[in-house]
Write a protein that holds these residues in place. Structure first.
Motif, PDB file in Angstrom:
ATOM      1  N   LEU A 194       4.278  34.685  46.776  1.00 20.99           N
ATOM      2  CA  LEU A 194       3.653  35.638  45.850  1.00 20.99           C
ATOM      3  C   LEU A 194       2.295  36.101  46.370  1.00 20.99           C
ATOM      4  O   LEU A 194       1.940  37.269  46.278  1.00 20.99           O
ATOM      5  N   LEU A 195       1.559  35.125  46.952  1.00 22.56           N
ATOM      6  CA  LEU A 195       0.243  35.437  47.498  1.00 22.56           C
ATOM      7  C   LEU A 195       0.359  36.533  48.551  1.00 22.56           C
ATOM      8  O   LEU A 195      -0.442  37.473  48.599  1.00 22.56           O
ATOM      9  N   VAL A 196       1.406  36.403  49.381  1.00 22.90           N
ATOM     10  CA  VAL A 196       1.630  37.403  50.420  1.00 22.90           C
ATOM     11  C   VAL A 196       1.955  38.762  49.773  1.00 22.90           C
ATOM     12  O   VAL A 196       1.439  39.804  50.188  1.00 22.90           O
ATOM     13  N   VAL A 197       2.782  38.710  48.726  1.00 25.42           N
ATOM     14  CA  VAL A 197       3.140  39.959  48.042  1.00 25.42           C
ATOM     15  C   VAL A 197       1.886  40.628  47.455  1.00 25.42           C
ATOM     16  O   VAL A 197       1.674  41.823  47.623  1.00 25.42           O
ATOM     17  N   VAL A 198       1.028  39.812  46.790  1.00 22.60           N
ATOM     18  CA  VAL A 198      -0.219  40.382  46.242  1.00 22.60           C
ATOM     19  C   VAL A 198      -1.032  40.983  47.357  1.00 22.60           C
ATOM     20  O   VAL A 198      -1.608  42.065  47.214  1.00 22.60           O
ATOM     21  N   ALA A 206       2.928  44.190  36.275  1.00 24.73           N
ATOM     22  CA  ALA A 206       4.273  43.724  35.938  1.00 24.73           C
ATOM     23  C   ALA A 206       4.623  42.443  36.688  1.00 24.73           C
ATOM     24  O   ALA A 206       5.290  41.561  36.166  1.00 24.73           O
ATOM     25  N   PHE A 207       4.106  42.333  37.894  1.00 27.05           N
ATOM     26  CA  PHE A 207       4.376  41.139  38.700  1.00 27.05           C
ATOM     27  C   PHE A 207       3.706  39.909  38.123  1.00 27.05           C
ATOM     28  O   PHE A 207       4.295  38.850  38.064  1.00 27.05           O
ATOM     29  N   PHE A 208       2.444  40.058  37.743  1.00 30.35           N
ATOM     30  CA  PHE A 208       1.650  38.862  37.479  1.00 30.35           C
ATOM     31  C   PHE A 208       1.173  38.672  36.052  1.00 30.35           C
ATOM     32  O   PHE A 208       1.005  37.561  35.608  1.00 30.35           O
ATOM     33  N   GLU A 209       0.907  39.774  35.374  1.00 30.19           N
ATOM     34  CA  GLU A 209       0.231  39.609  34.095  1.00 30.19           C
ATOM     35  C   GLU A 209       1.177  39.561  32.911  1.00 30.19           C
ATOM     36  O   GLU A 209       0.760  39.536  31.766  1.00 30.19           O
ATOM     37  N   THR A 210       2.464  39.581  33.177  1.00 29.53           N
ATOM     38  CA  THR A 210       3.427  39.612  32.086  1.00 29.53           C
ATOM     39  C   THR A 210       3.942  38.219  31.751  1.00 29.53           C
ATOM     40  O   THR A 210       4.836  38.058  30.930  1.00 29.53           O
ATOM     41  N   ILE A 230       2.409  47.987  38.937  1.00 29.48           N
ATOM     42  CA  ILE A 230       3.312  47.056  39.609  1.00 29.48           C
ATOM     43  C   ILE A 230       2.670  45.678  39.667  1.00 29.48           C
ATOM     44  O   ILE A 230       3.293  44.663  39.366  1.00 29.48           O
ATOM     45  N   VAL A 231       1.378  45.673  40.007  1.00 23.86           N
ATOM     46  CA  VAL A 231       0.663  44.398  40.044  1.00 23.86           C
ATOM     47  C   VAL A 231       0.693  43.750  38.657  1.00 23.86           C
ATOM     48  O   VAL A 231       0.957  42.552  38.522  1.00 23.86           O
TER      49      VAL A 231
END
Ligand SMILES: Nc1ncnc2c1ncn2[C@@H]1O[C@H](COP(=O)(O)OP(=O)(O)OP(=O)(O)O)[C@@H](O)[C@H]1O
Ligand SMILES: [Mg+2]
Lengths: 367, 293
Positions: B272-276, B225-229, B222-223
């Motif tokens: 996003l920071l909060v989501v991470v 898909a959120f950030f590295e894509t 999930i992490v």
């Protein structure tokens, strides 16, 4: 209730054959123990009966039906593994009920069977626990319970006690024996522990390097070992061996050391000059006065066990394994006072000699 | 005995710590602080002056249908990527676990895609699905399907999901295979003797015993898909068509660097920071007390 029959069963892994043809007929309700050193193929035989390994030659039949091509689940057997192989994420109850649930048994009946088995195995308090919350002995019982509830035609055990400590092993050994007696289920039990083998078995299969060297009752195997291997494997300390030659003229067996052993009671007609190996169990040696002694033991170590005294040492003259002096052990009464460093005159008990052919290493029948 | 290393003065330890502190401060704390700070302002287009707006940026974002759509897109995108990459990896791992011969070669081949950078993977897939010269789209055309991810939002989503999942399968495969091989063989054999067929065994024994691995991969994927894509989306669709593939991370970029709305972009970064943060907390709690039996 059922019979198991193996007819020249063979097994190869790739090009290496590890089981070279095993024949055995297991009667209904019989407790058969397969014993042998590590790597001799005990587990492989058991796993072929279970259907976990394919059979590369011969036939296996359960209850008269050839099962070679049946899946494990179609053979109606239950197996107890050395590492218990419990389902770690299921409670004790679910572990035992798993097979029954799959078979589609009604819930009430499952509960009843599991309860009965749990009672028999003193597991009632633990039914809701997970395997990791149990001791080794309790886990072993759960594995037994899982086998019992399915009421299979046969139990297969692969070294079920070898992960337990010595005391628990003795206790569980008795429990398994009683359980099998009361259920009357045909059982195949693999172990490399000869005490387990002797105490549990109705009949023993002594295996060596993929061959069944002898199949017989424990006492018969002990008293009439079919080969040097069996003779050396069953019994502790193991049987003593000395190379010898038959001398019919004088009705004696002449040892390599030059000494002679009386062969009274043995009829050795027309065997003169035959090269043999004689076997003597440590418990069949007695203290004797020097003039009546058959052998003189040079003592190396004495173990006082209380009931018995074990004397280890050597006999002058080559050993069967090519050593200069044959190593030798004697089991004497506990009250025999023996000091180390002495020599000990020993007499062989009457009728206690085992004779083996030096070439084939097979037993020479008392002709 | 004192096991800790003791220093005479405080100069040396400080010197030893400095590089790490500097790196963290420079690349994490400073940008993070900048993001939080800037999220409270709206700068003018030339960056000469900014106007303090308090939580105005956040208020605007949460009321913005495009931003909410982007949340939704991210949810769909990351669910699909996670599901596809994990599902496929699990299937391959189960097959590889059954193999006795050749599993080494099979494993090596399956690891390769992991070595391909996301942006490169994106370009590869873009070529294959190119509406005019792509191999796959040509075959699809032959089969009577008119592939056009440039115009069709669903096809665009499909393509970025495939491209993002592809390299990920390797990673997941390795973990699943290790997990499968850690399950004692005798447990599976016991279940087979108990009457369970392959798939029954899989669902009642293997899958539950794999759950620690599965859960770990779920969080990690999930992490991812959120950030590295970002690279995949940037090379394939640049967030289009009609923002159909604009996930949150991409929107931070496109609103900030393309749209020059730095305040909103900063506010999005903070969200996003909060989501991470939340995801990381879940991950750490999980690592601390693993699902074990
Ligand atoms: N899957 C396999 N592939 C190849 N060889 C095998 C395999 N399983 C067993 N063997 C070989 O077959 C022989 C018999 O093995 P087996 O496990 O039956 O021995 P064992 O008598 O049960 O020994 P132990 O007392 O150590 O359990 C060994 O030489 C072993 O190396
Ligand atoms: Mg074994």
């Amino acid at each position: 209730m059922s019979t198991i029959s193996l007819k020249s069963v063979r097994k190869s892994f790739g090009k290496t054959e590890v089981i070279h043809g095993i024949d055995v007929e297991v009667a209904d309700g019989e407790f058969i123990v397969i014993v042998g050193p590590s790597g001799c193929g005990k587990s492989t035989v058991l796993r072929m009966v279970a259907g976990l390994e394919t059979v590369t030659g011969g036939d296996i039949a359960i209850d008269g039906n050839r099962v070679n091509d049946l899946e494990p689940m179609e053979r109606n057997i239950a197996m107890v593994f050395q590492n218990y192989a419990l389902y770690p994420h299921m409670s004790v109850f679910d572990n035992m009920a798993y097979g029954l649930k799959i078979a589609g048994m009604p819930k009430a009946e499952i509960a009843e069977r599991v309860q009965t088995a749990a009672k028999m195995l003193q597991l009632e308090e633990y039914l809701t626990r997970k395997p990791r919350q149990l001791s080794g002995g309790q886990r072993q019982r759960v594995a037994m319970g899982r086998a019992i509830v399915r009421e299979p035609s046969a139990f297969l055990f692969d070294e079920p006690l070898s992960n337990l400590d010595a005391k628990l092993r003795v206790q569980m050994r008795l429990e398994i024996k009683q359980l099998q007696r009361s259920l009357g289920t045909t059982s195949l039990y693999v172990t490399h522990d000869q005490v387990e083998a002797m105490t549990l078995a109705d009949r023993l299969i002594v295996m060596n390097a993929g061959v069944a060297e002898q199949i017989d009752t424990p006492m018969h195997v002990y008293e009439h070992p079919a080969s040097i291997f069996v003779a050396g494997f069953i019994g502790s300390p193991s049987m003593n061996f000395l190379p010898a030659k038959i001398d019919t003229g004088r009705s004696t067996l002449s040892l390599e050391s030059g000494a002679n052993v009386s062969a009274e009671g043995l009829v050795l007609a027309a065997q003169s000059g035959r090269e043999i190996i004689i076997g003597i169990r440590p418990e069949h040696l007695e203290l004797a006065s020097p003039d009546r002694a058959d052998l003189t033991l040079h003592i190396a170590a004495v173990e006082t066990l209380g009931a018995d005294t074990l004397v280890h040492g050597s006999i002058a003259g080559a050993g069967v394994d090519g050593t200069k002096n044959a190593s030798f052990a004697a089991r004497l009464p506990g009250n025999a006072r023996i000091a180390e460093g002495e020599t000990l005159p020993l007499r062989i008990a009457d009728g206690a000699l085992h004779l083996f052919d030096r070439q084939s290493e097979k037993r020479i029948a008392e002709i | 005995m004192e096991k800790r290393v003791t220093f005479k003065g405080w100069m040396l330890p400080l010197l030893l710590l400095t590089p790490q502190v500097l790196v963290t401060a420079f690349f994490f704390f400073w940008p993070a602080w900048q993001a939080v700070y800037q999220s409270l302002f709206i700068p003018d287009p030339f960056g000469l002056r900014s106007q303090f707006v308090g939580l105005g940026n956040f208020e605007f974002l949460l009321g913005d249908p495009f931003y909410r759509a982007s949340f939704w897109t991210t949810a769909i995108f990351s669910s699909l990527v996670t599901l596809a990459s994990m599902g496929f990896a699990l299937w391959l791992a189960v097959m590889a676990d059954r193999l006795i011969k050749g599993s080494g070669a099979y494993r090596t081949l399956l690891i390769w895609p992991y070595a391909v950078a996301p942006a490169v993977a994106g370009v590869l897939w873009l070529f294959m699905f190119n509406t005019r010269v792509g191999v796959i789209s040509w075959y699809l055309g032959q089969a009577g399907y008119d592939w056009n991810h440039v115009l069709n939002p669903n096809e665009a989503m499909g393509l970025v999901v495939i491209a993002s999942s592809w390299g990920r399968i390797s990673y997941n495969f390795l973990f699943f295979l290790a997990g499968l091989q850690a399950i004692p063989k005798s447990v599976i054999e016991a279940a087979a003797i108990d009457g369970a067929h392959f798939w029954k065994r899989f669902w009642t024994i293997v899958f539950p015993l794999l759950s620690p691995t599965t859960f770990f991969l779920l969080v990690v994927n999930i992490v991812y898909a959120f950030f590295e894509t970002f690279g995949v989306i940037h090379t394939i669709t640049t967030g289009g068509p009609q923002q159909a593939t604009t996930i949150l991370v991409y929107k931070v970029y496109s609103d900030g660097f393309v749209g020059q709305d730095l305040g909103s972009s900063a506010a999005q970064s903070v969200i996003l920071l909060v989501v991470v943060g939340i995801l990381t907390i879940i991950q750490f709690r999980y690592i601390e007390r693993r699902v074990h039996y």
